[in-house]
Design a protein around this motif. Structure first.
Motif, mmCIF file in Angstrom:
data_model
loop_
_atom_site.group_PDB
_atom_site.id
_atom_site.type_symbol
_atom_site.label_atom_id
_atom_site.label_comp_id
_atom_site.label_asym_id
_atom_site.label_seq_id
_atom_site.Cartn_x
_atom_site.Cartn_y
_atom_site.Cartn_z
ATOM 1 N N PHE A 131 5.820 -0.733 -10.813
ATOM 2 C CA PHE A 131 6.828 -0.184 -9.897
ATOM 3 C C PHE A 131 7.572 -1.239 -9.083
ATOM 4 C CE2 PHE A 131 3.549 3.283 -10.219
ATOM 5 C CZ PHE A 131 4.308 4.123 -11.016
ATOM 6 N N GLY A 132 7.776 -2.404 -9.698
ATOM 7 C CA GLY A 132 8.434 -3.500 -8.987
ATOM 8 C C GLY A 132 9.801 -3.140 -8.437
ATOM 9 N N ALA A 133 10.547 -2.333 -9.196
ATOM 10 C CA ALA A 133 11.894 -1.975 -8.747
ATOM 11 C C ALA A 133 11.838 -1.195 -7.441
ATOM 12 C CB ALA A 133 12.604 -1.144 -9.821
ATOM 13 N N MET A 134 10.801 -0.358 -7.288
ATOM 14 C CA MET A 134 10.688 0.422 -6.049
ATOM 15 C C MET A 134 10.339 -0.475 -4.863
ATOM 16 S SD MET A 134 8.881 3.934 -7.059
ATOM 17 C CE MET A 134 9.211 4.690 -8.640
ATOM 18 N N ARG A 135 9.484 -1.475 -5.116
ATOM 19 C CA ARG A 135 9.166 -2.404 -4.017
ATOM 20 C C ARG A 135 10.421 -3.170 -3.607
ATOM 21 N NH1 ARG A 135 4.376 -2.350 -6.970
ATOM 22 N NH2 ARG A 135 5.046 -3.925 -8.428
ATOM 23 N N ALA A 136 11.202 -3.578 -4.604
ATOM 24 C CA ALA A 136 12.429 -4.321 -4.300
ATOM 25 C C ALA A 136 13.371 -3.450 -3.464
ATOM 26 C CB ALA A 136 13.117 -4.753 -5.595
ATOM 27 N N ARG A 137 13.490 -2.192 -3.858
ATOM 28 C CA ARG A 137 14.353 -1.247 -3.154
ATOM 29 C C ARG A 137 13.860 -1.020 -1.730
ATOM 30 N NH1 ARG A 137 13.609 3.760 -6.363
ATOM 31 N NH2 ARG A 137 13.943 2.436 -8.154
ATOM 32 N N GLY A 138 12.533 -0.851 -1.618
ATOM 33 C CA GLY A 138 11.930 -0.637 -0.298
ATOM 34 C C GLY A 138 12.203 -1.811 0.623
ATOM 35 N N ALA A 139 12.127 -3.022 0.058
ATOM 36 C CA ALA A 139 12.342 -4.222 0.874
ATOM 37 C C ALA A 139 13.795 -4.330 1.306
ATOM 38 C CB ALA A 139 11.930 -5.469 0.089
ATOM 39 N N ARG A 140 14.694 -3.875 0.453
ATOM 40 C CA ARG A 140 16.124 -4.024 0.755
ATOM 41 C C ARG A 140 16.602 -3.148 1.897
ATOM 42 N NH1 ARG A 140 19.770 -3.244 -4.186
ATOM 43 N NH2 ARG A 140 21.218 -2.931 -2.497
ATOM 44 N N VAL A 141 15.978 -1.975 2.070
ATOM 45 C CA VAL A 141 16.482 -1.082 3.112
ATOM 46 C C VAL A 141 15.684 -1.180 4.407
ATOM 47 C CG1 VAL A 141 17.460 0.587 1.499
ATOM 48 C CG2 VAL A 141 15.119 0.898 2.295
ATOM 49 N N THR A 142 14.664 -2.041 4.413
ATOM 50 C CA THR A 142 13.781 -2.028 5.568
ATOM 51 C C THR A 142 14.196 -3.036 6.641
ATOM 52 O OG1 THR A 142 11.446 -1.829 6.150
ATOM 53 C CG2 THR A 142 12.059 -3.757 4.861
ATOM 54 N N ASP A 143 13.676 -2.822 7.835
ATOM 55 C CA ASP A 143 13.862 -3.786 8.912
ATOM 56 C C ASP A 143 12.686 -4.754 8.970
ATOM 57 O OD1 ASP A 143 16.318 -2.660 9.939
ATOM 58 O OD2 ASP A 143 15.097 -0.964 10.579
ATOM 59 N N ILE A 144 11.503 -4.228 8.641
ATOM 60 C CA ILE A 144 10.284 -5.045 8.670
ATOM 61 C C ILE A 144 9.430 -4.666 7.460
ATOM 62 C CG2 ILE A 144 8.125 -5.518 9.923
ATOM 63 C CD1 ILE A 144 9.645 -4.754 12.496
ATOM 64 N N ALA A 145 8.842 -5.669 6.804
ATOM 65 C CA ALA A 145 7.903 -5.384 5.720
ATOM 66 C C ALA A 145 6.483 -5.503 6.262
ATOM 67 C CB ALA A 145 8.111 -6.365 4.576
ATOM 68 N N ILE A 146 5.714 -4.434 6.126
ATOM 69 C CA ILE A 146 4.295 -4.500 6.474
ATOM 70 C C ILE A 146 3.539 -4.719 5.161
ATOM 71 C CG2 ILE A 146 2.322 -3.281 7.471
ATOM 72 C CD1 ILE A 146 4.303 -1.566 9.073
ATOM 73 N N ILE A 147 2.959 -5.914 5.016
ATOM 74 C CA ILE A 147 2.268 -6.236 3.763
ATOM 75 C C ILE A 147 0.773 -6.009 3.977
ATOM 76 C CG2 ILE A 147 1.853 -8.000 2.001
ATOM 77 C CD1 ILE A 147 4.800 -7.735 2.135
ATOM 78 N N VAL A 148 0.227 -5.091 3.188
ATOM 79 C CA VAL A 148 -1.187 -4.751 3.308
ATOM 80 C C VAL A 148 -1.993 -5.580 2.297
ATOM 81 C CG1 VAL A 148 -2.886 -2.892 3.028
ATOM 82 C CG2 VAL A 148 -0.673 -2.408 4.115
ATOM 83 N N VAL A 149 -3.031 -6.264 2.805
ATOM 84 C CA VAL A 149 -3.898 -7.063 1.927
ATOM 85 C C VAL A 149 -5.343 -6.633 2.178
ATOM 86 C CG1 VAL A 149 -4.499 -9.390 1.155
ATOM 87 C CG2 VAL A 149 -2.348 -9.028 2.397
ATOM 88 N N ALA A 150 -6.028 -6.195 1.139
ATOM 89 C CA ALA A 150 -7.420 -5.764 1.317
ATOM 90 C C ALA A 150 -8.313 -6.981 1.555
ATOM 91 C CB ALA A 150 -7.902 -4.987 0.097
ATOM 92 N N ALA A 151 -9.145 -6.887 2.602
ATOM 93 C CA ALA A 151 -9.990 -8.021 3.000
ATOM 94 C C ALA A 151 -11.071 -8.326 1.970
ATOM 95 C CB ALA A 151 -10.636 -7.729 4.360
ATOM 96 N N ASP A 152 -11.364 -7.372 1.093
ATOM 97 C CA ASP A 152 -12.393 -7.622 0.079
ATOM 98 C C ASP A 152 -11.780 -8.022 -1.261
ATOM 99 O OD1 ASP A 152 -11.214 -5.200 -0.429
ATOM 100 O OD2 ASP A 152 -13.071 -4.151 -0.940
ATOM 101 N N ASP A 153 -10.459 -8.184 -1.290
ATOM 102 C CA ASP A 153 -9.815 -8.489 -2.569
ATOM 103 C C ASP A 153 -8.834 -9.665 -2.450
ATOM 104 O OD1 ASP A 153 -9.573 -7.946 -5.271
ATOM 105 O OD2 ASP A 153 -7.913 -6.539 -5.006
ATOM 106 N N GLY A 154 -8.260 -9.835 -1.272
ATOM 107 C CA GLY A 154 -7.372 -10.976 -1.036
ATOM 108 C C GLY A 154 -5.992 -10.805 -1.644
ATOM 109 N N ILE A 155 -5.253 -11.903 -1.652
ATOM 110 C CA ILE A 155 -3.869 -11.883 -2.149
ATOM 111 C C ILE A 155 -3.881 -11.765 -3.672
ATOM 112 C CG2 ILE A 155 -1.772 -13.276 -2.366
ATOM 113 C CD1 ILE A 155 -2.190 -14.178 0.462
#
Ligand code: GTP
Ligand code: MG
Length: 361
Positions: A131-155
């Motif tokens: 779903f990369g296209a949706m992430r790109a779209r989401g980033a384009r219309v947003t003011d702030i990106a909240i990036i969620v990273v699971a502490a047991d899995d990392g980047i």
């Protein structure tokens, strides 16, 4: 190939495998299968990097505060929807097929900040790699990106991808290290990983706000929201609600009963029932507006997501929309757009080899 063939056939576009297909049709197929269309169009890249220029000169005297648009992005299963469920006190995750988000969810949420309720608009994006296209779209219309990273899995790969989309769109990033309640959670390791890719956490002397949370239990979610609102305040988010609307299509599709349906996010002005709209090659008069809960509404102001029916065609998600003064003007614009798409198609066939159903599959 057989499946795509069947899909086209079901839309009245039966064809054989070697026939070349329109760029619009390619886009439509890609949308259906959630594949990102990568074409040789340089304006697309510019588009991604361009900071939204949605305010006109005339707006400057009539600006008012607007709610922040906050997009939640990250790797699959890292807890994006759970975080929103906690913030909204809803249970969306429980209703998702296989617990996987497959579309962009848009929600208007009153968030308590310093004892006062402040309206925020959240977009939930899918983390699955398809779903990369949706992430790109989401980033384009947003003011702030909240990036969620699971502490047991990392980047992970889609964490990096989401960060890249946010950077390309020029939006500030707030990191939520999630699942800190879990055995095996190692938030410090995530902090190190962040630092190693150039996102130095504030608490380590850098400029990236990082909050450690448990979306499931709600630990530190208040702190995360306060942090996000501080970043939003610095942006001084404004729009002119007293003008005709323009914004971006975040989702679009064909409904059996309603016909073409699109979710818009209004970025400037106010969209009203009865307005004449145009988006790419689609145009029409707004017959009805629905909010996220499916309630009929009369209008939607800046930052507000709204579902629209009344378009004659399904617009392309990611495209802009605007209100124009008459149906004739709308049709003229839509036709001009359809014509330029047609020219693109001819250029694409001449220059970049032709796309056939067989080459897509
Ligand atoms: P996609 O939308 O498919 O990318 O997933 P997502 O990031 O929205 O993840 P989702 O919220 O669906 O959560 C995935 C799983 O992780 C679910 O089983 C959640 O209950 C669990 N989970 C999410 N946040 C936490 C947390 O803070 N702690 C624990 N223990 N589990 C969590
Ligand atoms: Mg999700």
């Amino acid at each position: 190939e057989g499946e795509i063939f069947g899909y086209l056939f079901s839309r009245g576009m039966g064809m054989h495998g070697l026939q070349s297909i329109d760029r619009d049709v390619v886009k439509m197929i890609c949308r259906e299968y959630d594949v990102e269309v990568i074409d040789a169009d340089p304006t697309r890249v510019e588009d991604m990097a361009r900071k939204k220029e949605i305010l006109d000169e005339e707006d400057l005297d009539s600006l008012e505060d607007r709610p922040p648009v906050l997009t939640i992005m990250g790797h699959v299963d890292h807890g994006k929807t759970t975080l929103l469920d906690y913030i909204r006190t809803s249970k969306v995750v429980a209703s998702e097929a296989g617990g996987i988000t497959q579309g962009i969810g848009a929600y208007v949420v009153p968030v308590p900040i310093d004892g006062k309720l402040q309206t925020c608009v959240f977009l939930d994006t899918p983390g699955h790699e398809a779903f990369g296209a949706m992430r790109a779209r989401g980033a384009r219309v947003t003011d702030i990106a909240i990036i969620v990273v699971a502490a047991d899995d990392g980047i992970r790969p889609q964490t990096n991808e989401a960060i890249a989309h946010a950077k390309a769109a020029g939006v500030p990033i707030v990191i939520a290290i999630n699942k800190i309640d879990r055995d095996g959670a190692n938030p410090d390791r995530v902090m190190e990983e962040l630092a190693s890719i150039g996102l130095m956490p504030e608490s380590w002397g850098g400029d990236v706000p990082v909050v450690q949370v448990s979306a499931l239990k709600g630990d530190n979610v208040d702190e995360l929201l306060e942090t996000v609102m501080l970043v939003a305040e610095l942006q001084d988010l404004k729009a002119n609600p007293h003008r005709s609307a323009k914004g971006t299509v975040i989702e679009a599709g064909l409904d059996k009963f309603k016909g073409p349906v699109a979710t818009f996010i209004v970025q400037n002005g106010t969209l009203k029932k009865g307005d004449i709209i145009v988006s790419g090659a689609a145009s029409g008069k707004v017959r009805a507006l629905f909010d996220e809960k499916g309630n009929l509404v009369d209008q939607a102001g800046p930052s507000i997501p709204v579902q629209v029916i009344g378009l004659d065609n399904v617009p392309i998600a990611g495209d802009e929309f605007e209100v124009v003064s008459s149906l004739d003007a709308a049709r003229e614009k839509a036709e001009a757009c359809a014509e330029s798409l047609q020219k693109d198609r001819i250029a694409a066939q001449a220059g970049y080899g032709k796309v056939t159903l067989a080459s897509l599959a």
